[in-house]
Design a protein around this motif. Structure first.
Motif, PDB file in Angstrom:
ATOM      1  N   ILE A 245       0.829  -1.210   0.000  1.00  0.00           N
ATOM      2  CA  ILE A 245       0.000   0.000   0.000  1.00  0.00           C
ATOM      3  C   ILE A 245       0.861   1.257   0.000  1.00  0.00           C
ATOM      4  CG2 ILE A 245      -1.582   1.378   1.412  1.00  0.00           C
ATOM      5  CD1 ILE A 245      -2.943  -1.242   2.224  1.00  0.00           C
ATOM      6  N   VAL A 246       1.863   1.303   0.867  1.00  0.00           N
ATOM      7  CA  VAL A 246       2.673   2.524   0.943  1.00  0.00           C
ATOM      8  C   VAL A 246       3.550   2.686  -0.299  1.00  0.00           C
ATOM      9  CG1 VAL A 246       2.651   2.530   3.457  1.00  0.00           C
ATOM     10  CG2 VAL A 246       4.532   1.416   2.262  1.00  0.00           C
ATOM     11  N   LYS A 247       3.938   1.598  -0.940  1.00  0.00           N
ATOM     12  CA  LYS A 247       4.675   1.719  -2.198  1.00  0.00           C
ATOM     13  C   LYS A 247       3.800   2.335  -3.277  1.00  0.00           C
ATOM     14  CE  LYS A 247       8.005  -2.015  -1.457  1.00  0.00           C
ATOM     15  NZ  LYS A 247       8.439  -3.389  -1.844  1.00  0.00           N
ATOM     16  N   ASP A 248       2.508   2.080  -3.173  1.00  0.00           N
ATOM     17  CA  ASP A 248       1.569   2.659  -4.135  1.00  0.00           C
ATOM     18  C   ASP A 248       1.228   4.103  -3.797  1.00  0.00           C
ATOM     19  OD1 ASP A 248      -0.525   2.850  -6.149  1.00  0.00           O
ATOM     20  OD2 ASP A 248      -1.944   2.566  -4.494  1.00  0.00           O
TER      21      ASP A 248
ATOM     22  N   ARG B 190      10.515   5.207   2.051  1.00  0.00           N
ATOM     23  CA  ARG B 190      10.801   3.778   2.047  1.00  0.00           C
ATOM     24  C   ARG B 190      10.613   3.130   3.416  1.00  0.00           C
ATOM     25  NH1 ARG B 190      16.079   2.481  -1.483  1.00  0.00           N
ATOM     26  NH2 ARG B 190      15.078   0.443  -1.321  1.00  0.00           N
ATOM     27  N   ASN B 191      10.550   3.926   4.470  1.00  0.00           N
ATOM     28  CA  ASN B 191      10.325   3.384   5.805  1.00  0.00           C
ATOM     29  C   ASN B 191       8.824   3.248   6.049  1.00  0.00           C
ATOM     30  OD1 ASN B 191       9.711   4.094   8.880  1.00  0.00           O
ATOM     31  ND2 ASN B 191      11.685   3.038   8.790  1.00  0.00           N
ATOM     32  N   LEU B 192       8.379   2.057   6.403  1.00  0.00           N
ATOM     33  CA  LEU B 192       6.945   1.798   6.527  1.00  0.00           C
ATOM     34  C   LEU B 192       6.294   2.652   7.603  1.00  0.00           C
ATOM     35  CD1 LEU B 192       4.395   0.258   5.808  1.00  0.00           C
ATOM     36  CD2 LEU B 192       5.171  -1.622   7.267  1.00  0.00           C
ATOM     37  N   SER B 193       6.925   2.765   8.749  1.00  0.00           N
ATOM     38  CA  SER B 193       6.354   3.549   9.842  1.00  0.00           C
ATOM     39  C   SER B 193       6.180   5.006   9.440  1.00  0.00           C
ATOM     40  CB  SER B 193       7.242   3.439  11.081  1.00  0.00           C
ATOM     41  OG  SER B 193       6.740   4.249  12.128  1.00  0.00           O
ATOM     42  N   ARG B 194       7.224   5.578   8.846  1.00  0.00           N
ATOM     43  CA  ARG B 194       7.140   6.983   8.434  1.00  0.00           C
ATOM     44  C   ARG B 194       6.135   7.164   7.297  1.00  0.00           C
ATOM     45  NH1 ARG B 194      12.903   6.879   9.348  1.00  0.00           N
ATOM     46  NH2 ARG B 194      13.293   6.563   7.120  1.00  0.00           N
TER      47      ARG B 194
END
Length: 214
Positions: A121-124, A130-134
């Protein structure tokens, strides 16, 4: 009596392969469909109930004009297939389906793969981070997801991390249900609901074009 039942090779979701199934019952009836304008229609249908000879899982197939002829018995109606995430890119849909595929088999694997859904989801939606939390914080700051969903997603992230790295991680069915619930709400909020709203607006525009001033 079981010896006389018709045998067929069909896909079994639980066995994760094609297995021998016994035909338990067939019945002729009908199916109902409602179109975008609310009109109902009915078509003749044949229902077939099978049971996997290996795991005993029951499956129901429907043959009708409304169902894809995926087998000689029509389309499998139960167990239901994976969630179709309308509006989502292929990577998100694939990640979600992979998580769903293991949900009933391994709680640990499901927790890990649920986190991978967040990655997709965050890549989209936030490819620059690139950091998931951020990235989840960025989506919340932008208003793309409400703070409640951002908090839930962060818990899924932490739970997935722990499941992947802690050998003695204890995961219960309640954990799985909560992850499943919030993950479904998240993908619905980001993809399914906006797509459905666009379709609804198109229908409203079509209805408006058909109105005649008097």
């Amino acid at each position: 009596m079981n010896e006389t039942r018709r045998k067929k090779f069909l896909s079994c979701h639980r066995c994760d392969t094609a297995t021998v199934h016994s035909l338990l019952c067939r019945a002729d009836s009908d199916v109902e469909r409602c179109d975008a304008e609310g009109y109902k229609s009915y078509e003749p249908a044949t229902y077939s109930i099978f049971q996997c000879d290996g795991c005993t899982r029951i499956s129901v197939y429907i043959w009708s004009a409304f169902h894809s002829p995926l087998s000689e018995f029509g389309e499998q109606d139960y167990p239901p297939g994976f969630l179709d995430i309308r509006g989502a890119p292929a990577a998100v849909s694939l990640a979600y389906q992979q998580a769903e595929h293991v949900k009933s088999r391994s709680k640990v694997a499901y927790a890990v793969l649920a986190r991978k859904v967040l990655d997709a989801i965050v890549k989209d939606r936030c490819a620059e981070e690139r950091n998931l939390s951020r990235a989840l914080n960025v989506l919340a700051t932008r208003g793309e997801i409400p703070s409640l969903l951002a908090e839930a997603a962060n818990h899924i992230r932490l739970f997935g991390n722990a499941a992947a790295h802690e050998a003695n991680m204890h995961i219960t069915e309640i954990h799985v249900q909560m992850i499943d619930k919030f993950l479904a709400v998240l993908v619905d909020h980001l993809y399914t609901a906006p797509t459905a709203l666009k379709e609804f607006k198109v229908l409203l525009d079509m209805d408006g074009d058909e109105q005649v001033d008097v």
